[in-house]
Enzyme design. Structure first.
Site, PDB file in Angstrom:
ATOM      1  N   GLU A  39     -15.462 -20.782 -14.105  1.00  0.00           N
ATOM      2  CA  GLU A  39     -14.114 -20.879 -14.686  1.00  0.00           C
ATOM      3  C   GLU A  39     -13.815 -22.342 -14.992  1.00  0.00           C
ATOM      4  OE1 GLU A  39     -11.001 -19.085 -12.258  1.00  0.00           O
ATOM      5  OE2 GLU A  39      -9.555 -20.546 -13.014  1.00  0.00           O
ATOM      6  N   ARG A  43      -6.859 -27.432 -18.128  1.00  0.00           N
ATOM      7  CA  ARG A  43      -5.918 -28.433 -17.631  1.00  0.00           C
ATOM      8  C   ARG A  43      -6.217 -29.816 -18.164  1.00  0.00           C
ATOM      9  NH1 ARG A  43      -5.804 -27.532 -11.180  1.00  0.00           N
ATOM     10  NH2 ARG A  43      -6.253 -25.301 -11.230  1.00  0.00           N
ATOM     11  N   LYS A 127      -5.802 -12.079  -9.678  1.00  0.00           N
ATOM     12  CA  LYS A 127      -6.082 -13.262  -8.868  1.00  0.00           C
ATOM     13  C   LYS A 127      -4.957 -13.383  -7.846  1.00  0.00           C
ATOM     14  CE  LYS A 127      -5.788 -18.210  -9.876  1.00  0.00           C
ATOM     15  NZ  LYS A 127      -6.579 -19.276 -10.497  1.00  0.00           N
TER      16      LYS A 127
HETATM   17  O1  LIG Z   1      -4.400 -22.416 -12.476  1.00  0.00           O
HETATM   18  C1  LIG Z   1      -5.387 -21.674 -12.433  1.00  0.00           C
HETATM   19  O2  LIG Z   1      -5.586 -20.690 -13.164  1.00  0.00           O
HETATM   20  C2  LIG Z   1      -6.357 -21.975 -11.458  1.00  0.00           C
HETATM   21  O3  LIG Z   1      -7.492 -21.836 -11.788  1.00  0.00           O
HETATM   22  C3  LIG Z   1      -5.967 -22.434 -10.128  1.00  0.00           C
HETATM   23  C4  LIG Z   1      -7.227 -22.631  -9.344  1.00  0.00           C
HETATM   24  O4  LIG Z   1      -7.804 -21.413  -9.084  1.00  0.00           O
HETATM   25  C5  LIG Z   1      -7.032 -23.362  -8.119  1.00  0.00           C
HETATM   26  O5  LIG Z   1      -6.318 -24.527  -8.370  1.00  0.00           O
HETATM   27  C6  LIG Z   1      -8.336 -23.696  -7.468  1.00  0.00           C
HETATM   28  O6  LIG Z   1      -7.997 -24.087  -6.246  1.00  0.00           O
HETATM   29  P1  LIG Z   1      -8.777 -25.134  -5.333  1.00  0.00           P
HETATM   30  O7  LIG Z   1     -10.030 -24.477  -4.895  1.00  0.00           O
HETATM   31  O8  LIG Z   1      -7.789 -25.334  -4.230  1.00  0.00           O
HETATM   32  O9  LIG Z   1      -8.998 -26.345  -6.176  1.00  0.00           O
END
Ligand SMILES: O=C(O)C(=O)C[C@H](O)[C@H](O)COP(=O)(O)O
Length: 207
Positions: A39, A43, A127
């Site tokens: 994924e 951003r 999710k």
């Molecule tokens: O905004 C979205 O669609 C995302 O993809 C959010 C991410 O899944 C998380 O930010 C990943 O989280 P971390 O493993 O804590 O870095």
């Protein structure tokens, strides 16, 4: 229809990429470690071109777009070659656009009410975000009985120690996270070490 859970192994790496030229070696490093569904979050300005580079240049990868927030993001991600879409939440407009794309998608929820809203609209795969902050495995375990059709990919704050606690739940086919992509390794382009971390993450899913 094929779902994200059909495409993805038990661990989905979540990538935030600043430099397009890193996309292909990074994706190769992840695929070499056994993490084939990747994924790339929308951003950064590099994201769409990165998705395109991986879609064209890394045959073993299934690249998707994360942080999909608007119908425009859906269209741009699909045009870049994304094979799946992930969003941190959902609205009716976004859901319509994701459905309209024909791509597998995972809209985000963090409450029973939001999950119920998706089930009402015929969407069972979602999710769970932000997983750790929103209640962790205990929360998802609590949803399994009242919402037996819902399946979740938790992401947000998960690491190698926490992932197994989610993966053993009956309503969790996969988890997502960025723990196998530490910023210092990416900045130094230490792809072999990314592969090693990816292999450890992939092993959490069993074989
Ligand atoms: O905004 C979205 O669609 C995302 O993809 C959010 C991410 O899944 C998380 O930010 C990943 O989280 P971390 O493993 O804590 O870095």
């Amino acid at each position: 229809m094929e779902t994200v859970f059909d495409l993805a192994p038990a661990v989905v790496p979540v990538v935030v990429l600043d430099h397009v030229e890193d996309a292909v070696p990074l994706a190769r490093a992840l695929v070499d470690g056994g993490l084939t569904a990747i994924e790339i979050t929308l951003r950064t300005p590099a994201a769409l071109e990165a998705i395109q580079s991986v879609a064209l240049g890394v045959p073993g990868a299934v690249v998707g777009a994360g942080t999909v927030l608007t119908p425009d993001h859906v269209a741009a991600a699909a045009a870049a070659g994304a094979r799946f879409l992930v969003s941190p939440g959902w609205t009716d407009r976004l859901l319509d656009a994701m459905r309209g794309s024909g791509l597998p998608f995972l809209p985000g929820v963090s409450t029973a009410t939001e999950a119920l809203g998706l089930l009402e609209r015929g969407v069972t795969d979602m999710k769970f975000f932000p997983a750790e902050a929103a209640g962790g495995p205990a929360y998802l375990r609590s949803l399994a009985s009242p919402l037996p059709r819902a399946r979740f990919c938790p992401t947000g704050g998960i690491d190698a120690d926490r992932a197994p606690g989610y993966l053993r739940l009956p309503n969790v086919p996969c988890v997502g996270g960025s723990w196998m992509l530490p910023q210092d390794l990416l900045r130094a382009r230490r792809w072999d070490e990314v592969t090693a971390l990816a292999a450890k993450a992939a092993a959490l899913g069993g074989s």
